[in-house]
Design a protein around this motif. Sequence first.
Motif, PDB file in Angstrom:
ATOM      1  N   PRO A  10       0.928  -1.119   0.215  1.00 21.46           N
ATOM      2  CA  PRO A  10      -0.028  -0.057   0.053  1.00 21.46           C
ATOM      3  C   PRO A  10       1.023   1.338   0.071  1.00 21.46           C
ATOM      4  N   SER A  11       1.791   1.373   0.783  1.00 23.13           N
ATOM      5  CA  SER A  11       2.903   2.314   0.759  1.00 23.13           C
ATOM      6  C   SER A  11       3.474   2.671  -0.890  1.00 23.13           C
ATOM      7  N   PHE A  12       3.621   1.766  -1.491  1.00 19.93           N
ATOM      8  CA  PHE A  12       4.215   1.822  -2.728  1.00 19.93           C
ATOM      9  C   PHE A  12       2.953   2.396  -3.733  1.00 19.93           C
ATOM     10  N   ILE A  13       1.906   2.136  -3.588  1.00 17.51           N
ATOM     11  CA  ILE A  13       0.610   2.587  -4.428  1.00 17.51           C
ATOM     12  C   ILE A  13       0.642   3.990  -3.936  1.00 17.51           C
ATOM     13  N   VAL A  14       0.689   4.376  -2.616  1.00 19.28           N
ATOM     14  CA  VAL A  14       0.195   5.693  -2.139  1.00 19.28           C
ATOM     15  C   VAL A  14       1.612   6.763  -2.687  1.00 19.28           C
ATOM     16  N   ALA A  15       2.606   6.158  -2.670  1.00 15.83           N
ATOM     17  CA  ALA A  15       3.922   7.089  -3.064  1.00 15.83           C
ATOM     18  C   ALA A  15       3.603   7.129  -4.443  1.00 15.83           C
ATOM     19  N   GLY A  16       3.248   6.280  -5.268  1.00 13.33           N
ATOM     20  CA  GLY A  16       2.927   6.652  -6.770  1.00 13.33           C
ATOM     21  C   GLY A  16       2.065   7.936  -6.940  1.00 13.33           C
ATOM     22  N   VAL A  17       1.100   7.726  -6.314  1.00 14.86           N
ATOM     23  CA  VAL A  17      -0.080   8.741  -6.238  1.00 14.86           C
ATOM     24  C   VAL A  17       0.463  10.094  -5.972  1.00 14.86           C
ATOM     25  N   ALA A  18       1.323  10.066  -4.397  1.00 13.97           N
ATOM     26  CA  ALA A  18       1.817  11.269  -3.954  1.00 13.97           C
ATOM     27  C   ALA A  18       2.690  11.829  -5.033  1.00 13.97           C
ATOM     28  N   GLU A  19       3.719  11.070  -5.711  1.00 10.79           N
ATOM     29  CA  GLU A  19       4.725  11.687  -6.591  1.00 10.79           C
ATOM     30  C   GLU A  19       4.182  12.031  -7.837  1.00 10.79           C
ATOM     31  N   GLY A  20       3.102  11.426  -8.354  1.00 13.20           N
ATOM     32  CA  GLY A  20       2.349  11.931  -9.478  1.00 13.20           C
ATOM     33  C   GLY A  20       1.638  13.359  -9.203  1.00 13.20           C
ATOM     34  N   LEU A  21       0.950  13.564  -7.981  1.00 16.30           N
ATOM     35  CA  LEU A  21       0.511  14.867  -7.681  1.00 16.30           C
ATOM     36  C   LEU A  21       1.369  15.867  -7.207  1.00 16.30           C
ATOM     37  N   PHE A  22       2.553  15.508  -6.574  1.00 15.88           N
ATOM     38  CA  PHE A  22       3.664  16.519  -6.376  1.00 15.88           C
ATOM     39  C   PHE A  22       4.319  17.097  -7.632  1.00 15.88           C
ATOM     40  N   PHE A  23       4.548  16.201  -8.438  1.00 16.01           N
ATOM     41  CA  PHE A  23       5.567  16.643  -9.789  1.00 16.01           C
ATOM     42  C   PHE A  23       4.460  17.210 -10.807  1.00 16.01           C
ATOM     43  N   THR A  24       3.051  16.934 -10.522  1.00 15.45           N
ATOM     44  CA  THR A  24       2.481  17.684 -11.390  1.00 15.45           C
ATOM     45  C   THR A  24       2.420  19.085 -11.196  1.00 15.45           C
ATOM     46  N   VAL A  25       2.632  19.562  -9.898  1.00 16.06           N
ATOM     47  CA  VAL A  25       2.748  21.002  -9.735  1.00 16.06           C
ATOM     48  C   VAL A  25       3.749  21.329  -9.574  1.00 16.06           C
ATOM     49  N   ILE A  56       8.402   7.499   3.451  1.00 21.67           N
ATOM     50  CA  ILE A  56       7.502   8.312   4.248  1.00 21.67           C
ATOM     51  C   ILE A  56       6.063   7.572   4.587  1.00 21.67           C
ATOM     52  N   CYS A  57       5.740   6.977   3.565  1.00 21.37           N
ATOM     53  CA  CYS A  57       4.412   6.250   3.263  1.00 21.37           C
ATOM     54  C   CYS A  57       4.695   4.737   4.230  1.00 21.37           C
ATOM     55  N   ALA A  58       5.756   4.189   4.049  1.00 21.93           N
ATOM     56  CA  ALA A  58       6.096   3.003   4.761  1.00 21.93           C
ATOM     57  C   ALA A  58       6.298   3.241   6.007  1.00 21.93           C
ATOM     58  N   GLY A  59       6.916   4.469   6.485  1.00 21.70           N
ATOM     59  CA  GLY A  59       7.060   4.526   8.051  1.00 21.70           C
ATOM     60  C   GLY A  59       5.774   4.852   8.762  1.00 21.70           C
ATOM     61  N   SER A  60       4.725   5.397   7.807  1.00 25.12           N
ATOM     62  CA  SER A  60       3.448   5.766   8.359  1.00 25.12           C
ATOM     63  C   SER A  60       2.631   4.450   8.651  1.00 25.12           C
ATOM     64  N   SER A  61       2.912   3.542   7.568  1.00 22.91           N
ATOM     65  CA  SER A  61       2.232   2.214   7.734  1.00 22.91           C
ATOM     66  C   SER A  61       2.745   1.400   8.850  1.00 22.91           C
ATOM     67  N   LEU A  62       4.244   1.417   9.049  1.00 23.65           N
ATOM     68  CA  LEU A  62       4.860   0.577  10.149  1.00 23.65           C
ATOM     69  C   LEU A  62       4.415   1.054  11.267  1.00 23.65           C
ATOM     70  N   PHE A  63       4.176   2.348  11.683  1.00 21.95           N
ATOM     71  CA  PHE A  63       3.712   2.930  12.931  1.00 21.95           C
ATOM     72  C   PHE A  63       2.323   2.583  13.156  1.00 21.95           C
ATOM     73  N   THR A  64       1.487   2.655  12.186  1.00 21.20           N
ATOM     74  CA  THR A  64      -0.121   2.151  12.493  1.00 21.20           C
ATOM     75  C   THR A  64       0.136   0.609  12.895  1.00 21.20           C
ATOM     76  N   CYS A  65       1.009  -0.481  12.237  1.00 20.32           N
ATOM     77  CA  CYS A  65       1.011  -1.750  12.522  1.00 20.32           C
ATOM     78  C   CYS A  65       1.615  -1.861  14.130  1.00 20.32           C
ATOM     79  N   PHE A  66       2.494  -1.006  14.583  1.00 22.65           N
ATOM     80  CA  PHE A  66       3.033  -0.872  15.776  1.00 22.65           C
ATOM     81  C   PHE A  66       1.958  -0.528  16.799  1.00 22.65           C
ATOM     82  N   LEU A  67       0.946   0.378  16.360  1.00 26.03           N
ATOM     83  CA  LEU A  67      -0.093   0.828  17.271  1.00 26.03           C
ATOM     84  C   LEU A  67      -0.956  -0.315  17.555  1.00 26.03           C
TER      85      LEU A  67
END
Length: 89
Positions: A10-25, A56-67
Amino acid sequence: MQRLLWVLWPSFIVAGVAEGLFFTVVNPQELYLFGEPVHFSTLATLSIGFLAFWAICAGSSLFTCFLQKTPGEINGRGCGQPPASPAAR
């Protein structure tokens, strides 16, 4: 292994979307890092950006798993085991 895939895919998918949005702008050739212009090729800038977003997305997902873990799982005790005695700590 399954938990690792739950984090990385999931972090791979979200990173792809985030990069697409960021580098569009933002134009990759007009980026500044610590006040200095970035002198990488467009492909290198996009690749580094994707890896940074993925980390960044993987770190967020790992933190969610920890919680989601119970205190017993975090402290190394399985379910149903009595709490450790104060002398064992």
